[in-house]
Design an enzyme around this catalytic site. Structure first.
Site, PDB file in Angstrom:
ATOM      1  N   LYS A  12      15.994  22.660  13.592  1.00 15.14           N
ATOM      2  CA  LYS A  12      17.155  21.853  13.979  1.00 15.14           C
ATOM      3  C   LYS A  12      17.320  20.773  12.931  1.00 15.14           C
ATOM      4  CE  LYS A  12      20.055  21.509  17.487  1.00 15.14           C
ATOM      5  NZ  LYS A  12      20.529  22.598  18.354  1.00 15.14           N
ATOM      6  N   GLY A  56      32.355  20.192  33.318  1.00 19.32           N
ATOM      7  CA  GLY A  56      32.658  20.150  31.886  1.00 19.32           C
ATOM      8  C   GLY A  56      33.477  21.372  31.514  1.00 19.32           C
ATOM      9  N   ARG A  74      42.146  18.308  30.869  1.00 16.75           N
ATOM     10  CA  ARG A  74      41.384  19.468  30.402  1.00 16.75           C
ATOM     11  C   ARG A  74      40.920  20.311  31.600  1.00 16.75           C
ATOM     12  NH1 ARG A  74      36.964  17.872  26.046  1.00 16.75           N
ATOM     13  NH2 ARG A  74      38.757  17.181  24.861  1.00 16.75           N
TER      14      ARG A  74
END
Ligand code: NAD
Length: 344
Positions: free
Chosen positions: A79, A181, A209
């Protein structure tokens, strides 16, 4: 602080660079190359201190080793974190990503990157102008594009497998699913669930959204405590904690967000509450299958779809193992990853 973090880490190595022009710190954390080159996205973020960014990178890189091992991919875990004073835009962003691309190139393919928090295909295109060791550039630039379609599809298959484990059938029709979400992953997941006949509740801090998904919007502050069959976290991490778990009124937690458990003990808290938990790094692996499968393993679209559907089978195996051994599903997933790493 850097010294303590590095001393305690069980990974291979970390490359650190300070970018004079932007004041950014670059941390490339290579946790394991045991199964293959270390792969994992690039996170662009502001932190209170550079050591917090290093800590994030070290933890996330170790998570990638587990994730890619569980998915059965010939890749190690890594990462990168670009810790910036503020999120750069325009020429400043381009310059930073070009210099970061040079750093990746200097590692000779030991680490291959992709998108993560605050980085998307256009950023991968810039990095890709300096190195070939990058996934998910835009399709126009020869990459595999946005991985979220396959992340959402993998979560959908994972929800079906988890329904089959918790109930008699894997059919989402008539089940109530709360999608928390509705960004790249959550909106696509909501659509798949609606098409399969589920009753879909959606929450997003951006209410427009949530509404645009066509599902039923619910207020974000009370969403977690709504009665439902499945709670699918697709926004932030750490929503499963000592405070939230006793208030949950779902039978299953299965969603795309990373790092859903605030602490490892929260896996046990969920088990004690009778809630089946789909380990996050297993169920959200579709995006990794997309980038790695299409770009390095030569998969075509059909093969990718089959592999993404396999996330459901992997989860079913984890549930069987957890039941047989009397352990949490997160522990069962960790054991599976450890076995694959040991066999390599
Ligand atoms: P995104 O930024 O496109 O969407 C996140 C959404 O969550 C946004 O719409 C945001 O407004 C909303 N949100 C933020 N706080 C909220 C809250 N408190 N309540 C309700 N909504 C909230 O991100 P994404 O790409 O869809 O990723 C979602 C999660 O899945 C992240 O945790 C990410 O790390 C993880 N993930 C994504 C992928 C991928 O392919 N994009 C792959 C693996 C894991």
């Amino acid at each position: 602080m850097f010294e303590d973090l590095l001393r305690q880490w069980d990974g291979e190595h970390v490359v650190v660079r300070h970018d004079e022009a932007t004041g950014a710190w670059m941390f490339v954390c290579i946790h394991s190359t045991r199964l293959g080159p270390a792969m994992g996205g690039t996170r662009l973020k502001t932190y209170d201190e550079p050591s917090h960014a290093l800590e994030d990178g070290l933890r996330l890189a170790a998570g990638m080793t587990r994730k890619l091992a569980v998915l059965g991919l010939p890749c190690g875990g890594g990462k990168a974190v670009l810790a910036v004073p503020e999120i750069p835009e325009g020429d400043e962003r381009r310059g930073l990503l070009e210099r970061y691309g040079d750093l990746i190139e200097s590692l000779g393919g030991t680490y291959v990157t992709g998108p993560d928090v605050n980085t998307r295909e256009p950023d991968m295109d810039v990095i890709g102008s300096r190195t070939a060791h990058v996934f998910c550039r835009s399709v126009d630039n020869g990459g595999s594009g946005d991985p979220s379609v396959h992340t959402a599809l993998g979560v959908f298959h994972g929800i079906r497998a988890t329904l089959a484990h918790a109930f008699e059938t894997d059919d989402p029709a008539g089940r109530t699913v709360l999608v928390q979400g509705t960004g790249s992953v959550g909106a696509k997941l909501a659509r798949l669930l609606l098409d399969a006949g589920a009753i879909v509740l959606v929450s997003d801090v951006d209410e427009e959204r949530a509404r645009s998904t066509g599902a039923d919007p619910v207020p974000p502050d009370t969403a977690l405590v709504l009665e439902c069959d499945v709670y699918a976290p697709c926004a932030l991490g750490a929503t499963l904690n000592a405070d939230s778990i006793p208030r949950l009124r779902c039978k299953i937690v299965a969603g795309g967000a990373n790092n859903q458990l605030a602490t490892p003990e929260d896996g046990e808290r969920l088990r004690a509450a009778g809630i089946v938990y789909a380990p996050d790094y297993v169920i959200n692996g579709g995006g990794a299958l997309h980038g790695i499968g299409l770009e390095t393993l030569g998969w075509d679209a059909d093969r990718l779809e089959r592999e993404v559907a396999g996330i459901g089978d992997t989860l079913s195996g984890i549930y069987r193992q957890a039941e047989a051994a009397g352990i949490t599903t997160s522990e069962a997933a960790e054991r599976l990853a450890a076995e694959r790493l040991k066999r390599a």
